[in-house]
Design an enzyme around this catalytic site. Structure first.
Site, mmCIF file in Angstrom:
data_model
loop_
_atom_site.group_PDB
_atom_site.id
_atom_site.type_symbol
_atom_site.label_atom_id
_atom_site.label_comp_id
_atom_site.label_asym_id
_atom_site.label_seq_id
_atom_site.Cartn_x
_atom_site.Cartn_y
_atom_site.Cartn_z
ATOM 1 N N GLY A 100 0.833 -1.212 0.000
ATOM 2 C CA GLY A 100 0.000 0.000 0.000
ATOM 3 C C GLY A 100 0.856 1.246 0.000
ATOM 4 N N ARG A 109 3.955 5.817 2.049
ATOM 5 C CA ARG A 109 4.458 7.185 2.244
ATOM 6 C C ARG A 109 3.941 8.128 1.161
ATOM 7 N NH1 ARG A 109 10.773 6.861 0.439
ATOM 8 N NH2 ARG A 109 10.577 5.221 -1.108
ATOM 9 N N LYS A 128 4.619 12.278 -2.404
ATOM 10 C CA LYS A 128 5.418 11.120 -1.975
ATOM 11 C C LYS A 128 6.377 11.577 -0.879
ATOM 12 C CE LYS A 128 8.454 7.454 -3.687
ATOM 13 N NZ LYS A 128 8.960 6.795 -4.885
ATOM 14 N N ASP A 151 4.100 -4.462 -7.562
ATOM 15 C CA ASP A 151 3.502 -3.249 -6.982
ATOM 16 C C ASP A 151 4.110 -1.986 -7.588
ATOM 17 O OD1 ASP A 151 5.685 -4.462 -5.349
ATOM 18 O OD2 ASP A 151 5.636 -2.532 -4.344
HETATM 19 P P1 AMP Z 1 9.184 0.423 -3.015
HETATM 20 O O1 AMP Z 1 10.210 -0.646 -2.896
HETATM 21 O O2 AMP Z 1 9.714 1.819 -2.931
HETATM 22 O O3 AMP Z 1 8.308 0.217 -4.198
HETATM 23 O O4 AMP Z 1 8.244 0.301 -1.726
HETATM 24 C C1 AMP Z 1 7.627 -0.906 -1.344
HETATM 25 C C2 AMP Z 1 6.615 -0.625 -0.264
HETATM 26 O O5 AMP Z 1 7.243 -0.044 0.874
HETATM 27 C C3 AMP Z 1 5.515 0.325 -0.659
HETATM 28 O O6 AMP Z 1 4.334 -0.107 -0.046
HETATM 29 C C4 AMP Z 1 5.982 1.650 -0.097
HETATM 30 O O7 AMP Z 1 4.915 2.520 0.166
HETATM 31 C C5 AMP Z 1 6.652 1.203 1.181
HETATM 32 N N1 AMP Z 1 7.697 2.127 1.641
HETATM 33 C C6 AMP Z 1 8.896 2.355 1.082
HETATM 34 N N2 AMP Z 1 9.599 3.241 1.798
HETATM 35 C C7 AMP Z 1 8.823 3.609 2.846
HETATM 36 C C8 AMP Z 1 8.966 4.490 3.952
HETATM 37 N N3 AMP Z 1 10.077 5.203 4.135
HETATM 38 N N4 AMP Z 1 7.945 4.594 4.825
HETATM 39 C C9 AMP Z 1 6.831 3.881 4.667
HETATM 40 N N5 AMP Z 1 6.627 3.028 3.662
HETATM 41 C C10 AMP Z 1 7.604 2.886 2.755
HETATM 42 MG MG MG Z 2 6.859 1.144 -4.928
#
Ligand code: AMP
Ligand code: MG
Length: 513
Positions: free
Chosen positions: A88, A91, A110, A250
């Site tokens: 989900g 951030r 973001k 995702d």
């Molecule tokens: P990503 O690898 O950037 O596609 O992120 C994978 C998941 O981790 C997604 O659900 C992002 O929203 C969540 N996510 C990544 N970084 C953060 C963060 N600093 N705080 C909260 N959620 C995060």
């Molecule tokens: Mg992502």
């Protein structure tokens, strides 16, 4: 900016959670994209608007209508080949939709703080990765590659802990929709078929209305349409030498947009096995694997859509065309790079043989293609306004024209014979009816529009980030201006089109952002 409640919000509470952003202390502007602003009908220059600065940093502004509460959407997904369950917007927050001269765009922040989907994360994004996302979104658009857009970045002195302590930033992203393959997987894996159907109907009605007109199952038509767009997208990535870095389901856009810029990289030296994400230890998302990974991800989407399809075969039939769509799309892009208007048998071998040569010497990918285009343009000039003979029969071009590209090879023999084959192929490309002189010129024009001079290399981003961290935004703005016109020979930006320095190889980009 005139925001309205998003259409996505209308899907209902099963799809998202409404919550305010976490305030970001003392925000300041870091970057503003005139091109993205035009999408919304906003002025090109950085706004002198304190309320907008606060709002796009996630801070409350007076007189905000209550129905404009931001929202975080829920999705799931496969990460690095494994089912990761619920993810989900951890951030990211959707502020609403803006109706501009080029249609409706969702406006998303973001790095705007924790949400129910943050899973232990802090909900923040650091300045470094926010600048990378900002620059790359707009650079991809300028290259003609479908992508989410970035309107601006705001920064703050608020500390954010990663490998070291960095500072927080927020990117304002724009897209017609941020729906991912993972949104479909979420409801399908949870057995929530009614919501799955509602989501698919929403996507079809808003973005793929032709899927309803087609005979047969509209959800199968949707899968086929997403397959086509994804094949086109990854073909463009491969042609320009872009590695996404984290091709989890995702991070796959249902609209076929490049989405979620993290540890991405444009290739420097050509290395098909290049892995840009330091955290990707198995090399799952290596450059050369991207086309297969996208196909794998499409299978995940197909599996998620099964409850809406008549049978499994319908999904397989929708996915099968990828096997020809992708190679054809890629060859079309490579032929553009080669200056070839037609797609012919044998062009794949001509391309593969060239890529082998580049791979053998790790030749700089962007510089090679640009110099090849310039060599072609220079031979057009050399041949003169009154062109003596075309096509070249022996294909030995004038020395000065091809020297810069030939100089890229330590062992140029292979390149010499490849050049001859390429010239012979070019000579027959558009048929004898064409005026030879203008034909040659068209070739180099096509090449100069297909082979960018400047791409967002890691070290260029790094230099701009270092200065921005020190409070100087001039390198960022200069780079942004060059990336906005990647095919132009702009005076004064030679350093941005040059080889990477040695230290570029030591830059380590991980998932940490
Ligand atoms: P990503 O690898 O950037 O596609 O992120 C994978 C998941 O981790 C997604 O659900 C992002 O929203 C969540 N996510 C990544 N970084 C953060 C963060 N600093 N705080 C909260 N959620 C995060
Ligand atoms: Mg992502």
């Amino acid at each position: 900016m005139q925001l309205q409640v998003s259409r996505f919000e209308g899907l209902g509470d099963a799809f998202h959670t409404r919550l305010p952003a976490t305030p970001l202390p003392s925000p300041h502007w870091v970057g503003w994209s005139a091109e993205a602003a035009a999408l919304l009908g906003l002025a090109p220059e950085l706004p002198q608007d304190e309320a907008l600065l606060q709002r796009l940093s996630g801070n409350p502004v007076p007189n905000m209508p209550d129905d404009l509460m931001p929202l975080a959407s829920v999705y799931s997904g496969h990460q690095f080949g494994h089912w990761a369950g619920q993810l989900g917007d951890g951030r990211a927050l959707l502020l609403g939709e803006h109706e501009g001269p080029q249609g409706r765009h969702e406006v998303q922040l973001k790095g705007a703080g924790r949400t129910p989907y943050s899973r232990g994360g802090d909900g923040r994004a650091v300045l470094r990765s926010s600048i990378r996302e900002f620059l790359c979104s707009e650079a991809m658009h300028a290259l003609g590659i479908p992508t989410t857009r970035a309107l601006c970045v705001t920064g703050s002195p608020a500390p954010v802990r990663r490998e070291t302590v960095e500072t927080a930033a927020v990117v304002t992203r724009l897209a017609p929709s941020f729906i991912r393959f993972g949104h479909f997987e979420h409801f399908s894996h949870g057995g929530r078929h009614q919501e799955l159907r509602q989501l698919a109907d929403f996507v079809i009605d808003q973005f793929y209305p032709e899927c309803r007109q087609a005979d047969g199952n509209p959800y199968a038509a949707l899968l086929a349409a997403v397959t086509r767009r994804s094949a086109e997208l990854v073909a463009q990535w491969q042609a320009v030498g872009f590695c996404h870095g984290v091709l989890n389901t995702d991070n796959m856009s249902i609209l076929g947009l490049t989405l979620d810029y993290g540890p991405f990289q444009f290739l420097d030296g050509f290395d098909p096995g290049h892995v840009c994400n330091h955290s990707d230890q198995s090399g799952r998302y290596a450059y050369s694997r991207q086309p297969n990974i996208v196909y794998w991800n499409l299978f995940c989407l197909g599996q998620a859509l099964l409850p809406l399809l008549d049978d499994t075969q319908q999904a397989l039939d929708a996915l099968e065309p990828y096997k020809t769509l992708f190679p054809t799309a890629l060859q079309r892009r490579m032929n553009d790079k080669l200056g070839l208007a037609e797609l012919r048998e044998g062009d794949d071998t001509l391309t593969e043989d060239l890529l082998q040569l580049l791979s053998r010497e790790r030749t700089d990918y962007t510089i090679f293609w640009r110099r090849l285009s310039l060599a072609q343009a220079a031979s057009a000039d050399y041949a003169g306004q009154t062109k003596p003979s075309f096509p070249y029969s022996t294909a030995q071009p004038p020395g000065h024209a091809w020297q810069p590209v030939r100089d890229l090879f330590l062992q140029p023999d292979g390149f010499d014979s490849w050049w001859t084959r390429w010239q012979q192929r070019l000579a027959t490309d558009a048929g004898p009816a064409c005026d030879p002189a203008s034909q040659l010129d068209r070739v180099s024009q096509r090449m100069l529009r297909a082979n960018p001079r400047v791409v967002l290399r890691n070290h260029l981003g790094e230099l701009a980030i270092r200065q921005a961290k020190a409070g100087n935004l001039s390198a960022l703005q200069r780079l942004q201006a060059a990336l906005a016109r990647p095919y132009d020979e702009m005076r004064g930006s030679e350093d941005l089109a040059d080889f990477p320095p040695d230290w570029a190889a030591t830059i380590s980009i991980s998932c940490s952002s």
